[in-house]
Design an enzyme around this catalytic site. Structure first.
Site, PDB file in Angstrom:
ATOM      1  N   SER A  60      40.158  40.056  40.278  1.00 54.45           N
ATOM      2  CA  SER A  60      41.409  39.398  39.894  1.00 54.45           C
ATOM      3  C   SER A  60      41.862  39.891  38.514  1.00 54.45           C
ATOM      4  CB  SER A  60      41.223  37.879  39.929  1.00 54.45           C
ATOM      5  OG  SER A  60      42.437  37.208  39.752  1.00 54.45           O
ATOM      6  N   ASP A  99      45.643  38.374  50.932  1.00 58.83           N
ATOM      7  CA  ASP A  99      45.522  37.991  49.521  1.00 58.83           C
ATOM      8  C   ASP A  99      46.873  38.127  48.818  1.00 58.83           C
ATOM      9  OD1 ASP A  99      44.837  37.565  46.898  1.00 58.83           O
ATOM     10  OD2 ASP A  99      43.183  38.978  46.874  1.00 58.83           O
TER      11      ASP A  99
END
Length: 675
Positions: free
Chosen positions: A447, A499
């Site tokens: 991330s 995602d």
């Protein structure tokens, strides 16, 4: 759509948003009225207690008042259910009904107070059922009053009064303001919106220090949010309806798409071997990216045994480790890293859990299994990290050896520079390579950590040309095209399923906004039906909606005249709304495009999109391109697929089940081009 105008201002609620809350209150009121009527009829002429006469009058007036409220709510629900999102004409009477419903709160409030007085002064000697119904009426009234007050605070729009100049001009027969007045009003709206967002951020982050870095971040984020939302007149329920429609449209297009022509490779083909090797390495280094999150993710991934495993080490005195530990005291964090990575204490060169805005935790260790000096950067885990994520302006990032414009996401770029300076200026990498000079440098993260790791790798590549970076679920709006192409030499990005984060960039969000506007503009169903069907579809599945339309080849101005105030200067001046008039309207980007780093390994579930909760999940892997991530996919899994434990699970599943999971064709990515 857009917000309803009552009491002289615009609110964050539309005239078609009152169907479901009105129906719920109607249900409560009907039950309340029936219970009161049964008590009144059953005790008529039998109110013999000292306060019986007052109770009789109280119940009669309460029945009449409830009946009037019920009739008003029936009208509110019926009128609010008429028309469509973009055609509020049939709901012109809604403001009058809202005023009437607001007026009815006055006698209800008075009667609730009188009921409370009767209970305290005159209820002695009356039957428990009689006293109970009055207590219930008073409590129910106050619960409704409190709910209404909370609801008003939620739907209050601080910018609502800005629509009034446009309304006055419209009432005089003019559709648009003069250009100079329009520009001035639009600038005023943007400025006020920015101040409002800054106040919201300061309130949300009141526990953080208000230093220069935080103030600059608040200003940058407020500028981004105010610019993104100010050119639409959408209310939150419009966005929810648009997302529900867009999800079903995307699923319908996916189901109608022809099967891909997959090019078969022999087991010894270079493409297949490359993918297998990279999968093995990615699965190995992902555990270090997971370990960087420390004890919170360890306990989340091991809910029954995590605390027990850490309890023996959490309270250890680590003063002797101060030369190893940078920043805050580790405690449970260091213990969780040891458990996840399987490394020994002596394998760590530096660990830092110091966390400020633009300053993120990381650790450096020796990975003897892969003969690597490993730098793992933590992802988003705190409010300070969120501010770093949201500082999405572009910032120059000079990188040696790159021809072309070099710029990147401001917050992540500054975080990467922070780690870079710590590694170089504090001699951390020098110390590591003095211990293991034959090892190669590997950088990893998930991330926010993946974005920082990718930019850090770009900064270090000229010094360490053999370095490799594994970026798991990196943010989509990260680096310029030139940097993205340069990073393909040494960065491998891993993206799982739908995602949201790798597809998150300002251009993609602008595209999503235009698609939502187009979906709600074209759908001829009432909003409450869209939301109910959308909730059913998300929870139970089924067939996507057929999307009957009423605006094909028509401009929004051709709809019937909307409610007073449901047009505004901000709408007419919006590039998002102007794009609705024609599908071939050119998109004028207002932000520099940013891209994913390196080569992209795309992991998807192999099989139907919906499966049983306890069925075994199988994955497939393939090389993809950044063009496959230029649209946001709406799905219940768009956030779940970002979780680091699921990414690690998918990689481990693939490395243990390779013959059935690999689909290494990089020439057939048509199935990734989504609406």
């Amino acid at each position: 759509m857009p917000g309803m105008v009552v009491f002289g201002r615009r609110w964050k609620i539309a005239s078609d948003d009152l169907v479901l809350p009105g129906a719920f209150e109607l249900f409560i009121r009907v039950l309340w009225w029936i219970a009161t009527l049964i008590l009144y009829v059953g005790h008529k002429g039998k109110f013999d207690c000292p306060g019986g006469a007052i109770l009789h009058s109280y119940l009669v007036v309460l029945l009449v008042l409830l009946a009037v409220i019920i009739l008003t709510l029936c009208a509110v629900v019926y009128v609010s259910a008429q028309g469509t999102i973009m055609n509020p004409g049939p709901r012109r009477s809604m403001p009058a009904l809202v005023y009437l419903r607001a007026v009815l709160y006055i006698p209800e409030f008075v009667w609730a107070c009188l009921g409370a007085i009767w209970i305290s002064d005159n209820s002695s000697g009356c039957e428990p059922a009689e006293v109970g119904i009055v207590i219930g009426a008073v409590v129910a009234s106050w619960i409704i009053f409190l709910s209404m007050a909370v609801g008003v605070l939620i739907v209050f729009d601080p910018l609502g009064s800005l629509r009034q100049p446009a309304l006055m001009n419209k009432s005089s027969g003019l559709r648009d303001l003069q250009s100079s007045e329009s520009s001035q009003l639009f600038y005023t709206a943007r400025s006020l919106a920015k101040r409002v967002w800054e106040c919201r951020l300061r309130l949300l982050c009141c526990c953080l220090p208000q230093d220069d870095n935080h103030r600059a971040a608040f200003s940058s984020i407020a500028q981004l949010f105010s610019g993104f939302f100010s050119d639409t007149d959408l209310v939150p329920s419009d966005i929810a309806a648009g997302l529900a429609l867009l999800h079903q449209e995307q699923d319908k297009m996916e189901h109608c798409r022809d099967p891909d022509d997959v090019i078969v490779h022999s087991p010894s083909s270079p493409i297949r071997e490359d993918l297998e090797v990279e999968l093995e390495k990615a699965a190995h280094f992902m555990q270090f990216a997971v370990a960087a999150y420390g004890w919170p993710l360890f306990v989340y991934s091991n809910p029954f045994t995590g605390l027990c495993k850490l309890s023996g080490d959490c309270c250890r005195n680590r003063n002797a480790e101060s030369d190893l530990v940078g920043g805050d005291n580790l405690g449970c964090n260091f213990s969780s890293i040891l458990h996840v990575t399987g490394l020994q204490y002596r394998d760590f060169i530096h660990i830092s859990f110091h966390n400020q805005i633009y300053e993120i935790p990381f650790f450096v260790a020796l990975d003897h299994k892969r003969e690597a000096v490993l730098v793992a950067v933590r992802g988003t885990l705190s409010l300070k990290d969120v501010l770093t994520d949201l500082s999405a302006e572009c910032e120059n990032l000079p990188v040696e050896g790159v021809s072309g414009a070099c710029y990147a996401h401001k917050g992540i770029s500054q975080a990467a520079n922070y780690v870079f300076k710590k590694l170089i200026n504090d001699g951390i990498l020098t110390q590591a390579f003095n211990i293991a000079p034959e090892y190669r440098l590997v950088i990893t993260g998930h991330s926010l950590g993946a974005g920082a790791a990718s930019l850090l790798a770009a900064l270090l590549h000229s010094t360490y040309p053999t370095l490799k970076c594994y970026a798991f679920s990196p943010p989509g709006g990260l680096m310029s095209k030139a940097l993205s192409e340069y990073s393909k030499q040494f960065v491998t990005s891993v993206v799982l399923g739908k995602d949201f984060i790798p597809r998150l960039s300002i251009p993609n969000m602008e595209d999503l906004k235009r698609r939502i506007l187009k979906m709600v503009s074209n759908c001829s169903k009432p909003k409450y039906k869209i939301l109910l069907h959308g909730c059913w579809y998300e929870v139970f599945g089924g067939a996507p909606d057929d999307f009957p339309t009423e605006m094909e080849n028509r401009r929004e101005e051709e709809l019937s005249q909307p409610l007073l105030g449901e047009e505004s200067l901000l709408v007419h001046g919006s590039t998002s709304y102007q794009s609705l008039s024609s599908d071939d309207s050119p998109n004028q980007p207002t932000h520099l495009p940013l891209f994913l780093p390196g080569r992209i390994m795309y992991l998807t579930e192999d099989g139907p999109s919906r499966r049983h909760c306890f069925s075994q999940v199988r994955y497939r892997a393939e090389w993809s391109t950044e063009t496959a991530f230029r649209s946001v996919l709406i799905s219940p899994r768009m956030m779940a697929d970002h979780m680091p434990d699921l990414v690690l699970q998918a990689l481990r599943s693939l490395t243990s089940d390779r013959p059935f999971s690999l689909c290494p064709s990089s020439l057939s990515n048509s199935h990734l081009n989504v609406i």
